[in-house]
Design an enzyme around this catalytic site. Structure first.
Site, PDB file in Angstrom:
ATOM      1  N   GLU A 274      33.527  -3.961  39.762  1.00  0.00           N
ATOM      2  CA  GLU A 274      34.365  -4.096  38.580  1.00  0.00           C
ATOM      3  C   GLU A 274      35.757  -3.541  38.838  1.00  0.00           C
ATOM      4  OE1 GLU A 274      34.466  -2.788  33.906  1.00  0.00           O
ATOM      5  OE2 GLU A 274      34.038  -1.372  35.507  1.00  0.00           O
ATOM      6  N   THR A 417      24.902   0.421  38.660  1.00  0.00           N
ATOM      7  CA  THR A 417      26.314   0.350  38.289  1.00  0.00           C
ATOM      8  C   THR A 417      27.189  -0.105  39.454  1.00  0.00           C
ATOM      9  OG1 THR A 417      26.395   2.717  38.746  1.00  0.00           O
ATOM     10  CG2 THR A 417      26.268   2.059  36.454  1.00  0.00           C
ATOM     11  N   CYS A 418      28.149  -0.954  39.140  1.00  0.00           N
ATOM     12  CA  CYS A 418      29.106  -1.448  40.135  1.00  0.00           C
ATOM     13  C   CYS A 418      30.529  -1.184  39.658  1.00  0.00           C
ATOM     14  CB  CYS A 418      28.895  -2.935  40.392  1.00  0.00           C
ATOM     15  SG  CYS A 418      27.321  -3.303  41.183  1.00  0.00           S
ATOM     16  N   ILE A 419      30.741   0.035  39.145  1.00  0.00           N
ATOM     17  CA  ILE A 419      32.073   0.411  38.656  1.00  0.00           C
ATOM     18  C   ILE A 419      32.944   0.803  39.846  1.00  0.00           C
ATOM     19  CG2 ILE A 419      31.238   1.129  36.409  1.00  0.00           C
ATOM     20  CD1 ILE A 419      31.203   4.004  37.461  1.00  0.00           C
TER      21      ILE A 419
END
Length: 619
Positions: A274, A417-419
């Site tokens: 992201e 999560t892919c932050i």
């Protein structure tokens, strides 16, 4: 905005500036004055000049205006009938500061008392009260309830009650060293060699509609200069020796020297990430040795997935990748249970959750991503960092869920999560969570447990979840709390709300977040007065270097010192307005001086070979 009497007392040494127009003859009171917290911005913008202004403490003793003046007028000696020249609070000795504060809200670390000997305080006014108390209580910070005061007549000190620590539960980790990994036709373990069936990856992809392909490759210590797509997750390889035992109990088998690295792109080559991504040569784009990252000397099994276009920003996409990869890891777990049954481990650890009755009770709150899309986590799988048996926190409504420390360290969180790469907590981070490790080994506090709470997308949901968290923490009867979060931005709304919901119940709170320059809090409240900034990057930004700005042991140590001080009733010194790494360094020096223990600081991205991406970013 006018201030309260309490705020005026806190800012007695700050300039007195009117918030609104005031008429001649007005007797000045707190409601007439502007909040000093916003003065720096007003001064920088040229709207305010406080040269020659009297202090709040000098004019809140019945001073009366001798002329009518407009808003934002500093009170000077020529516009009041009198002022108290002596009414200025004594300057305090230097104390540690908070390292980040939300807009217009102060936030610091408090002083840490001496670690040994006797502390003597002399109060020179009143009845010349002397206080003596043994240093070292509460881990170097003495709580008011532990102080023994003597006046006239003298009162004997009550004996300190002895409490026996209680081992609530324990778990054994059996480690098996892997020195070689072979991708072949069968999954098995022979000696120190792990064989992984390559076609297991194909089977995993075929079982997931959105995964076009899943391929395995190896990165070995003799050549870390290998290109990978963005890293979605790094996972330990571990299993319960007895499949009937739950996480946090019994025996866990762990493979040392090897980790699973998950990467992914869409069919069009869009990175599954992201706010930035970490693709590139992995030795240039990952901070070695961080809790969630790879340690030098380890072998990486890279599972690279290609998913359908446009599915990188929807929950089903990342979930499908992780589920496909877990098909491969599940086969390794089966081999571990079968092939290591009669093998002597290279190392064996016993992890214990020990309660310390009579010590300050503390709870750890970890905010995890839950906005949907690629912001999700699996909770409480059957095996460490597994998929089977786990529940997505988004589907649970992001409400707070309680875990014990051993469940956390046994892989109860599978991170999806892919932050931003620099600040995201991968699955291995929870497996080695520094705050949990440091807190459960601190004999001066009593850790009651760890609460995981999701970060929803809508503000109404955020505040709903925060209220439930506040009520849960209140019901525990704790003396203090930590609140941590990964990433920055949207999740800071509920992060600061969590702190408020706990703080307004009279419970001291210390927060942890990446803030620095790029991630500074966008909202805050008066309870956000004690903050640890996880930033490690030289520029204070999301530098897209994997795990660079995550919570490390050094942060946990600073946070523990801060919470102990806050629970002892110490006032926290406000931080500087702009990010300054020297605040952190000063805090570290204060703790080292008080405890006599050296704190090892991790390296920043300057220790890595500079990547093309970072060259472009800095240019």
């Amino acid at each position: 905005m006018s201030i309260t009497a309490e705020t005026a007392k806190q800012h007695a040494n700050d300039p007195a500036v009117l918030c609104c127009r005031a008429e001649e003859g007005t007797v000045l009171e707190p409601a007439n004055f502007e909040d000093p917290a916003i003065f720096p911005d007003l001064i920088d913008s040229g709207l305010l000049n406080v040269d020659g202004a009297l202090k709040l403490g000098q004019v809140l003793n019945g001073s009366k205006l001798t002329k009518t003046v407009d808003s934002l007028t500093p009170i000077t000696a020529d516009i009041v009938d009198k002022y108290d020249a002596d009414e200025v609070a004594e300057e305090e000795a230097p104390v540690a500061e908070a390292e980040e504060a939300p807009a217009a809200v102060a936030a610091p670390v408090a002083p840490v008392a001496a670690a040994a000997g006797t502390i003597k305080l002399h109060i020179g006014e009143g009845k010349n009260i002397d206080i003596e108390l043994p240093a070292g209580l509460g881990g170097g910070v003495v709580a008011p309830a532990q102080a023994v005061a003597t006046a006239t007549p003298a009162v004997a000190a009550a004996p300190v009650e002895e409490h026996t620590e209680t081992v609530l539960r324990e778990m054994t980790r059996k480690h098996y060293k892997i020195n070689k990994v072979v991708l072949g036709d069968e999954t098995k373990i022979e000696g120190d060699t792990l064989y992984v069936r390559k076609s297991a990856a194909t089977e995993g992809a075929e079982a997931q509609k959105l995964v076009q392909s899943l391929e395995l490759s190896l990165i070995t210590p003799d050549n870390y200069h290998v290109y990978t797509e963005t890293v979605m997750d790094i996972q330990p390889i571990a299993t319960k020796a007895d499949s009937d035992m739950g996480l946090g109990e019994g025996v866990t088998q762990v493979l040392d020297g090897v980790v699973m690295v998950v990467t992914g792109v869409t069919e069009e080559g869009v990175q599954v990430g992201e706010f930035g991504s970490s693709e590139g040569y992995i030795d240039e784009n990952m901070m070695w040795g961080r809790p969630g990252a790879v340690d030098k000397g380890e072998i990486m099994i890279v599972a690279h997935a290609v998913i359908d276009n446009l599915k990188n920003m929807e929950r089903p996409g990342p979930i499908a990748v992780h589920t496909a990869v877990d098909h491969v890891v599940s086969e390794i777990r089966e081999a571990m249970r079968r092939d290591l049954k009669d093998v002597t481990p290279s190392e064996e650890q016993t992890l214990k959750q020990t309660r310390h009755p009579g010590k300050k009770k503390v709870v750890i709150v970890k905010e995890i991503m839950g906005q949907g899309a690629m912001h999700d986590n699996f909770l409480f799988p059957n095996d460490p960092v597994g998929v089977l048996g786990a529940k997505p926190n988004v589907d649970l409504g992001n409400v707070p869920v309680m875990a014990n420390p051993l469940e956390v360290l046994d892989g109860c969180i599978h991170a999806l999560t892919c932050i931003g790469p620099a600040s995201k907590e991968m699955s291995r981070h929870y497996w080695r969570e520094p705050l949990v490790v440091e807190a459960v080994h601190d004999e001066d506090i009593d850790v009651v447990g760890v609460i995981f709470v999701g970060s929803p997308q809508a503000n109404s949901d955020k505040f709903y979840v925060s209220r439930r968290l506040g009520q849960m923490v209140e019901s525990m009867g704790v003396d203090g709390a930590f609140v941590t979060t990964e990433g920055f931005g949207n999740n800071h709304v509920d992060f600061t709300s969590h702190i408020e919901q706990i703080g307004k119940r009279g419970i001291p709170v210390v927060g942890f977040s990446f803030c620095a320059v790029q991630g500074a809090l966008v909202t805050g409240n008066k309870y956000c007065d004690a903050m640890i900034d996880n930033n490690k990057s030289m520029s204070g930004i999301e530098n897209e270097v994997l795990a660079c700005n995550t919570l490390c042991t050094e942060d946990a140590i600073r946070g523990l010192a801060m919470l102990k001080a806050k629970m002892a009733g110490e006032e926290i010194k406000a931080p500087e307005r702009a990010y300054n790494v020297n605040v952190k360094n000063n805090n570290v020096e204060l703790i080292e001086k008080a405890t006599g223990t050296k704190i090892d600081l991790v390296e920043n991205e300057q220790s890595l070979p500079i990547s093309e991406k970072r060259k472009e970013k800095y240019d």
